[in-house]
Design an enzyme around this catalytic site. Structure first.
Site, mmCIF file in Angstrom:
data_model
loop_
_atom_site.group_PDB
_atom_site.id
_atom_site.type_symbol
_atom_site.label_atom_id
_atom_site.label_comp_id
_atom_site.label_asym_id
_atom_site.label_seq_id
_atom_site.Cartn_x
_atom_site.Cartn_y
_atom_site.Cartn_z
ATOM 1 N N HIS A 90 0.832 -1.205 0.000
ATOM 2 C CA HIS A 90 0.000 0.000 0.000
ATOM 3 C C HIS A 90 0.864 1.251 0.000
ATOM 4 C CE1 HIS A 90 -3.894 1.969 1.771
ATOM 5 N NE2 HIS A 90 -3.321 2.726 0.844
ATOM 6 N N HIS B 239 1.678 5.207 -2.215
ATOM 7 C CA HIS B 239 1.303 6.223 -3.202
ATOM 8 C C HIS B 239 2.599 6.910 -3.638
ATOM 9 C CE1 HIS B 239 -3.060 6.113 -2.093
ATOM 10 N NE2 HIS B 239 -2.561 5.742 -0.925
ATOM 11 N N PHE B 240 3.138 6.496 -4.773
ATOM 12 C CA PHE B 240 4.405 7.063 -5.237
ATOM 13 C C PHE B 240 4.194 8.285 -6.139
ATOM 14 C CE2 PHE B 240 7.626 3.331 -4.649
ATOM 15 C CZ PHE B 240 7.447 3.419 -3.285
ATOM 16 N N ARG B 241 2.921 8.661 -6.384
ATOM 17 C CA ARG B 241 2.528 9.958 -6.940
ATOM 18 C C ARG B 241 2.819 10.141 -8.433
ATOM 19 N NH1 ARG B 241 -0.930 10.909 -2.979
ATOM 20 N NH2 ARG B 241 -0.028 11.701 -1.040
ATOM 21 N N ASN C 165 -4.763 6.341 -7.416
ATOM 22 C CA ASN C 165 -5.224 7.727 -7.424
ATOM 23 C C ASN C 165 -4.096 8.693 -7.777
ATOM 24 O OD1 ASN C 165 -4.285 6.833 -4.889
ATOM 25 N ND2 ASN C 165 -5.325 8.471 -3.794
ATOM 26 N N HIS D 95 -10.768 0.880 0.725
ATOM 27 C CA HIS D 95 -10.681 1.981 1.687
ATOM 28 C C HIS D 95 -12.092 2.226 2.190
ATOM 29 C CE1 HIS D 95 -9.108 6.222 2.791
ATOM 30 N NE2 HIS D 95 -10.329 6.115 3.285
ATOM 31 N N HIS E 286 -5.867 -0.242 5.792
ATOM 32 C CA HIS E 286 -5.629 0.635 6.955
ATOM 33 C C HIS E 286 -6.766 0.667 7.977
ATOM 34 C CE1 HIS E 286 -7.853 3.118 4.189
ATOM 35 N NE2 HIS E 286 -6.809 3.605 3.576
ATOM 36 N N ASP F 190 0.863 2.775 3.721
ATOM 37 C CA ASP F 190 0.065 3.823 3.087
ATOM 38 C C ASP F 190 0.951 5.053 2.872
ATOM 39 O OD1 ASP F 190 -2.010 5.214 1.945
ATOM 40 O OD2 ASP F 190 -3.142 5.521 3.799
ATOM 41 N N HIS G 54 3.524 14.306 0.857
ATOM 42 C CA HIS G 54 3.110 15.658 0.465
ATOM 43 C C HIS G 54 4.261 16.595 0.812
ATOM 44 C CE1 HIS G 54 -1.145 14.650 -0.148
ATOM 45 N NE2 HIS G 54 -1.098 13.961 0.976
#
Length: 440
Positions: free
Chosen positions: A59, A61-63, A93, A177, A235, A306, A310
């Protein structure tokens, strides 16, 4: 030339013993209960260290694509390598969202140029793309990711007919989620009336509440039972949700806990503020304790991060304005080893939660275990080696961590991915490009 990881305490499949791992090219050739090295082998001396299977983080988020001001596959896979994580499953996402076959293929193309550890990408469910499910290449994709809630940005699904179709048609594991957006919106309106347009972050667990989590998780489990869907709950954040999860059912309904929910509670908002603002919210000490107990009793099957970077500028504000998510992948293993030192979980169970079980649940081919013939994904960690986390060691592009200033007792010394040393004593091999993970 062969490589031998020599003389460390090998932790694998419920056992811990002093021995050596012999690697021939990309694969493990032998697991030896001896410290002798075969002739003509390149030796990595692991004396005094522990040798674990490489961590599989299911899980992250490497963007990339579209959000690369915060992170990208190159920077975050460097962070993974430095943390002993040899495989990651990335979430859909991004921009564009990974909700078409073309967007999925583009992510694999990018990773084949940039990723320093092994990679896979979830396909994202929407209200109207269930017709694509039969075309998903199941040998390359871990599962389908579903955001249950109101339909914002075409990724959050609230249409009951669409949910029925998704749960009935998903042949791959469905990772969900679970937060009820209607409840969250109602709570936000109330707290904004009482505390202004951007309520303090300490109200985040009351806005994104236990009730919101419970309602959505209950619905997901009901749908999964009705349709026989392979359900993986992302999560989990509350004690009451855990009561709905059957223990040790790795191929029916499973639950993931994140490192952040295990390390932090509402007591930490006063010091860390929006640095620990995540969705679902960090909740009470009681919930944190229940999650820790779930590591042992089998209701939690996977520990992931997760990982969601940012920029610090995007973390300013309160419940409304500050972005949700934090970077954790580089320090997830050493943080969990702290829980080993505290007697909360054994190191053998930790390896199950962070390597074996992700491989079992998602049917990963020839990774997640130290076995002859398997791809040589390993991490060497040294105990009793205190160090303090400062920004200078952070590999993630965002260059901050909620764990800054914390002193860890374990160090990641060496990470091997497909038999290649991708991290050693503070240095990442940025020239190495890893492999797509195969499934089933």
């Amino acid at each position: 030339m062969k490589t031998i990881i020599k003389g460390g305490t090998i932790v694998n499949e419920g056992r811990a013993f002093v021995g050596s791992v012999v690697i021939d090219g990309e694969r493990i050739e032998q697991i030896l209960e001896t410290t002798e090295a075969p002739p003509s082998a390149s030796v990595v001396d692991a004396t005094g260290c522990y040798v674990l299977p490489g961590i599989i983080d299911d899980h992250v988020h490497f963007r990339e694509p579209g959000l690369t001001d915060k992170a990208d596959i190159d920077s975050e896979s460097r962070a993974a390598a430095a943390g002993g994580v040899t495989s990651f499953f990335d979430m859909p996402n991004t921009v564009p969202q990974t909700t078409t076959l073309e967007a999925l293929e583009e992510k694999y193309r990018l990773a084949a140029q940039k990723s320093h550890v092994n990679y896979a990408f979830f396909f994202g469910a929407t209200n109207d793309n269930v017709g694509l499910f039969p075309q998903i290449p199941s040998h390359r994709v871990p599962g389908i990711k579903l955001f249950m809630g109101s339909s914002t940005g075409n990724m959050l699904v609230d249409d009951d007919q669409a949910l029925e179709q998704i749960f009935s048609q998903a042949q791959l594991p469905l990772m969900v989620h679970c937060e009820d957006t209607a409840i969250i919106q109602r709570n936000m309106q109330q707290y904004q009336q009482d505390f202004g347009s951007d309520p303090d972050v300490r109200l985040h667990p009351l806005i994104r509440s236990e009730e919101a989590c419970m309602a959505s998780t209950r619905k997901a489990i009901m749908l999964a039972v009705t349709h026989g869907t392979r359900l993986h709950l992302a999560h989990i954040s509350t004690a009451n949700e855990l009561q709905m999860v059957p223990p040790n059912c790795l191929h029916t309904i499973t639950a993931e806990a994140t490192v952040g929910h295990l390390l932090f509670s509402v007591a930490d908002y006063a010091k860390l503020g929006t640095r620990i603002k995540v969705n679902p919210a960090i909740k009470s000490v009681i919930d944190q304790q229940a999650l820790r107990e779930g590591l042992v009793d089998g209701r939690i099957s996977v520990v992931a991060t997760d990982h969601a970077p940012h920029l610090l500028a995007q973390k300013q504000g309160g419940c409304e304005k500050a972005a949700s998510g934090m970077p954790m992948i580089q320090f997830s293993l050493v943080a969990m080893l702290q829980l080993v030192d505290e007697g909360i979980v054994t190191i053998e169970r930790l390896v199950e939660l962070m390597a074996h079980n992700p491989a079992r649940i998602f049917d990963v081919r020839q990774r997640g275990f130290l076995r002859p013939g398997y791809l040589a994904d390993l991490v060497v960690v040294r105990p009793h080696s205190p160090w303090t986390l400062t920004p200078s060691v952070i590999q993630s592009k965002c260059k901050w961590s909620p764990l800054e200033g914390h002193t860890f007792n374990w160090q990641v010394e060496t990470t091997l991915c497909n038999g290649h040393v991708v991290y050693h004593h503070g240095e990442v091999d940025g020239s190495y490009i890893a492999q797509p993970i195969l499934f089933r």
